[in-house]
Motif scaffolding. Structure first.
Motif, PDB file in Angstrom:
ATOM      1  N   UNK A   1      22.546  -5.000 -73.337  1.00 24.45           N
ATOM      2  CA  UNK A   1      22.291  -5.959 -72.266  1.00 24.45           C
ATOM      3  C   UNK A   1      20.884  -6.483 -72.495  1.00 24.45           C
ATOM      4  N   UNK A   2      20.564  -7.636 -71.950  1.00 25.67           N
ATOM      5  CA  UNK A   2      19.244  -8.204 -72.168  1.00 25.67           C
ATOM      6  C   UNK A   2      18.900  -9.226 -71.103  1.00 25.67           C
ATOM      7  N   UNK A   3      17.590  -9.484 -71.020  1.00 27.24           N
ATOM      8  CA  UNK A   3      17.067 -10.605 -70.252  1.00 27.24           C
ATOM      9  C   UNK A   3      15.987 -11.242 -71.132  1.00 27.24           C
ATOM     10  N   UNK A   4      15.110 -12.067 -70.572  1.00 27.92           N
ATOM     11  CA  UNK A   4      14.091 -12.729 -71.384  1.00 27.92           C
ATOM     12  C   UNK A   4      13.025 -11.771 -71.902  1.00 27.92           C
ATOM     13  N   UNK A   5      12.906 -10.582 -71.306  1.00 19.97           N
ATOM     14  CA  UNK A   5      11.831  -9.660 -71.657  1.00 19.97           C
ATOM     15  C   UNK A   5      12.272  -8.408 -72.414  1.00 19.97           C
ATOM     16  N   UNK A   6      13.498  -7.960 -72.195  1.00 25.76           N
ATOM     17  CA  UNK A   6      13.954  -6.695 -72.788  1.00 25.76           C
ATOM     18  C   UNK A   6      15.387  -6.801 -73.298  1.00 25.76           C
ATOM     19  N   UNK A   7      15.657  -6.021 -74.336  1.00 22.46           N
ATOM     20  CA  UNK A   7      17.016  -5.791 -74.813  1.00 22.46           C
ATOM     21  C   UNK A   7      17.215  -4.280 -74.767  1.00 22.46           C
ATOM     22  N   UNK A   8      18.292  -3.827 -74.142  1.00 23.10           N
ATOM     23  CA  UNK A   8      18.614  -2.401 -74.115  1.00 23.10           C
ATOM     24  C   UNK A   8      19.887  -2.202 -74.930  1.00 23.10           C
ATOM     25  N   UNK A   9      19.893  -1.108 -75.715  1.00 18.33           N
ATOM     26  CA  UNK A   9      20.974  -0.908 -76.681  1.00 18.33           C
ATOM     27  C   UNK A   9      21.433   0.539 -76.674  1.00 18.33           C
ATOM     28  N   UNK A  10      22.730   0.699 -76.788  1.00 20.15           N
ATOM     29  CA  UNK A  10      23.377   2.007 -76.935  1.00 20.15           C
ATOM     30  C   UNK A  10      24.078   1.987 -78.288  1.00 20.15           C
ATOM     31  N   UNK A  11      23.747   2.959 -79.138  1.00 13.24           N
ATOM     32  CA  UNK A  11      24.272   2.980 -80.508  1.00 13.24           C
ATOM     33  C   UNK A  11      24.929   4.321 -80.801  1.00 13.24           C
TER      34      UNK A  11
ATOM     35  N   UNK B   1       8.311   1.352 -68.851  1.00 13.07           N
ATOM     36  CA  UNK B   1       8.172  -0.055 -69.239  1.00 13.07           C
ATOM     37  C   UNK B   1       8.561  -1.023 -68.120  1.00 13.07           C
ATOM     38  N   UNK B   2       9.051  -0.488 -67.004  1.00 10.73           N
ATOM     39  CA  UNK B   2       9.511  -1.290 -65.868  1.00 10.73           C
ATOM     40  C   UNK B   2      10.660  -2.230 -66.252  1.00 10.73           C
ATOM     41  N   UNK B   3      11.604  -1.689 -67.036  1.00 12.75           N
ATOM     42  CA  UNK B   3      12.806  -2.453 -67.379  1.00 12.75           C
ATOM     43  C   UNK B   3      13.628  -2.612 -66.105  1.00 12.75           C
ATOM     44  N   UNK B   4      13.994  -3.844 -65.743  1.00 15.24           N
ATOM     45  CA  UNK B   4      14.748  -4.059 -64.505  1.00 15.24           C
ATOM     46  C   UNK B   4      16.040  -3.264 -64.459  1.00 15.24           C
ATOM     47  N   UNK B   5      16.363  -2.761 -63.276  1.00 15.87           N
ATOM     48  CA  UNK B   5      17.573  -1.954 -63.104  1.00 15.87           C
ATOM     49  C   UNK B   5      18.843  -2.773 -63.268  1.00 15.87           C
ATOM     50  N   UNK B   6      18.747  -4.104 -63.175  1.00 15.21           N
ATOM     51  CA  UNK B   6      19.954  -4.906 -63.319  1.00 15.21           C
ATOM     52  C   UNK B   6      20.410  -5.021 -64.779  1.00 15.21           C
ATOM     53  N   UNK B   7      19.580  -4.561 -65.730  1.00 17.23           N
ATOM     54  CA  UNK B   7      20.064  -4.455 -67.102  1.00 17.23           C
ATOM     55  C   UNK B   7      20.907  -3.190 -67.168  1.00 17.23           C
TER      56      UNK B   7
END
Length: 129
Positions: A67-77, A117-123
């Motif tokens: 999932x991603x937004x303009x600031x972060x990409x989160x990945x499960x591998x 890192x304050x990654x938004x919870x909506x990711x």
């Protein structure tokens, strides 16, 4: 004459075969110059940094969630797609603006780094499964 015709047919077949194989590779921009790349299989999806015609591999294939937004990409591998063991799952966070990749982490480490890192919870990707 037959040898020439047979040679031409074999050459054309090899060119067509290589073209079909290359068509299986694809790149799709995500955000901030990062791209998904994939081969002919979903399990071969990874992430690259796409600068013009130069690609830098960031996360190896076998991405099973993102999932991603303009600031972060989160990945499960899945580090080993032959098993479903939670110990084989790796978690990553990419800071898009800083161009920094964090990981691989186990799930608890990943959640801790997300909070730091304050990654938004909506990711998405807050579940270990």
């Amino acid at each position: 004459k037959r040898v020439i015709v047979a040679s031409m047919i074999l050459w054309l077949a090899s060119v067509a075969c290589c073209s079909v194989l290359e068509m299986g590779d694809s790149r799709r921009e995500i955000v901030g110059g990062y791209c998904f790349f994939s081969g002919s299989s979903i399990s071969l999806t990874g992430i690259t940094r796409c600068d013009d015609d130069h690609y830098t591999h960031i996360i190896s294939p076998q991405i099973i969630g993102s999932d991603w937004n303009d600031n972060f990409i989160v990945v499960k591998r899945d580090a080993d797609d032959l098993t479903d063991r939670p110990a084989e799952i790796e978690w990553y966070i990419i800071d898009v603006n800083g161009q920094i990749m964090y990981g691989p982490y186990q799930f608890d480490e990943y959640v801790s780094k997300r909070n730091e890192l304050l990654v938004p919870r909506n990711l998405e990707l807050l579940s270990p499964y």
